[in-house]
Design a protein around this motif. Structure first.
Motif, PDB file in Angstrom:
ATOM      1  N   GLN A  39       0.782  -1.125   0.098  1.00  0.00           N
ATOM      2  CA  GLN A  39       0.459  -0.110  -0.357  1.00  0.00           C
ATOM      3  C   GLN A  39       0.667   1.347  -0.215  1.00  0.00           C
ATOM      4  O   GLN A  39       1.778   1.353   1.269  1.00  0.00           O
ATOM      5  CB  GLN A  39      -0.912  -0.403   0.716  1.00  0.00           C
ATOM      6  CG  GLN A  39      -1.560   1.080   1.145  1.00  0.00           C
ATOM      7  CD  GLN A  39      -2.945   1.596   2.426  1.00  0.00           C
ATOM      8  OE1 GLN A  39      -2.715   0.278   2.974  1.00  0.00           O
ATOM      9  NE2 GLN A  39      -4.117   1.475   1.836  1.00  0.00           N
ATOM     10  N   ALA A  40       0.479   1.884  -0.952  1.00  0.00           N
ATOM     11  CA  ALA A  40       1.643   3.255  -0.999  1.00  0.00           C
ATOM     12  C   ALA A  40       0.218   4.016  -0.249  1.00  0.00           C
ATOM     13  O   ALA A  40      -0.846   4.128  -0.970  1.00  0.00           O
ATOM     14  CB  ALA A  40       2.014   3.943  -2.580  1.00  0.00           C
ATOM     15  N   PRO A  41       0.757   5.535  -0.325  1.00  0.00           N
ATOM     16  CA  PRO A  41       0.208   6.422   0.532  1.00  0.00           C
ATOM     17  C   PRO A  41      -0.693   7.140  -1.081  1.00  0.00           C
ATOM     18  O   PRO A  41      -0.264   7.005  -1.657  1.00  0.00           O
ATOM     19  CB  PRO A  41       1.316   8.060   0.521  1.00  0.00           C
ATOM     20  CG  PRO A  41       2.519   7.029   0.580  1.00  0.00           C
ATOM     21  CD  PRO A  41       2.361   5.979   0.064  1.00  0.00           C
ATOM     22  N   GLY A  42      -1.986   7.298  -0.046  1.00  0.00           N
ATOM     23  CA  GLY A  42      -3.335   7.464  -0.794  1.00  0.00           C
ATOM     24  C   GLY A  42      -3.696   6.183  -2.223  1.00  0.00           C
ATOM     25  O   GLY A  42      -4.464   6.918  -2.348  1.00  0.00           O
ATOM     26  N   ARG A  43      -3.175   5.323  -1.813  1.00  0.00           N
ATOM     27  CA  ARG A  43      -3.591   4.282  -2.389  1.00  0.00           C
ATOM     28  C   ARG A  43      -4.161   3.173  -2.232  1.00  0.00           C
ATOM     29  O   ARG A  43      -3.763   3.089  -0.331  1.00  0.00           O
ATOM     30  CB  ARG A  43      -2.205   3.832  -4.301  1.00  0.00           C
ATOM     31  CG  ARG A  43      -1.937   5.080  -4.424  1.00  0.00           C
ATOM     32  CD  ARG A  43      -0.976   4.285  -5.606  1.00  0.00           C
ATOM     33  NE  ARG A  43      -1.239   3.200  -6.547  1.00  0.00           N
ATOM     34  CZ  ARG A  43      -0.824   2.932  -7.722  1.00  0.00           C
ATOM     35  NH1 ARG A  43       0.171   3.437  -7.574  1.00  0.00           N
ATOM     36  NH2 ARG A  43      -0.827   2.271  -8.040  1.00  0.00           N
TER      37      ARG A  43
END
Length: 124
Positions: A39-43
């Motif tokens: 999980q990447a930031p904002g995703r």
């Protein structure tokens, strides 16, 4: 109850390699499928790779196919993710997960236990 603990994440330059580990508690590890998600930031959390109970069958997201390798050592209750040719877009928190099935799934909702995650940062 199963507890999963990831390790191995760190800052690495693009083109480099990392190996993530996921140590599992409990004697039932070898009976169940496992997966890696990120999980990447904002995703949203996305599927990376999965492996069946024996390690004889694996599946990868298109974005990592040919670069990442999932494996497991049932004697050590440990899941691995070897990541090569890393790209900045691989930057994310990586999670391992266990599903109470001898197979594996792409859908994170099919997984019953999750680790706390380990941060992988790839610099350009």
């Amino acid at each position: 109850q199963v507890q999963l603990v990831e390790s191995g994440g760190r800052l690495v330059q693009a083109g480099g390699s990392l190996r993530l580990s996921c140590a599992a508690s409990g004697r039932t590890f070898s009976s169940y499928g496992m997966g890696w998600f990120r999980q990447a930031p904002g995703r949203e959390r996305e599927f990376v790779a999965a492996i069946n109970w024996s390690g004889g069958s694996t599946y990868y997201a298109d974005s990592v196919k040919g670069r990442f390798t999932i494996s497991r050592d049932n004697a050590k209750n440990t899941l691995y993710l070897q990541m090569n040719s890393l790209k900045p877009e691989d930057t994310a928190v990586y999670y391992c997960a266990l599903t109470r099935s001898d197979s594996y799934y792409v859908d994170p909702m099919k997984y019953n236990y999750w680790g706390q995650g380990t941060q992988v940062t790839v610099s350009s």
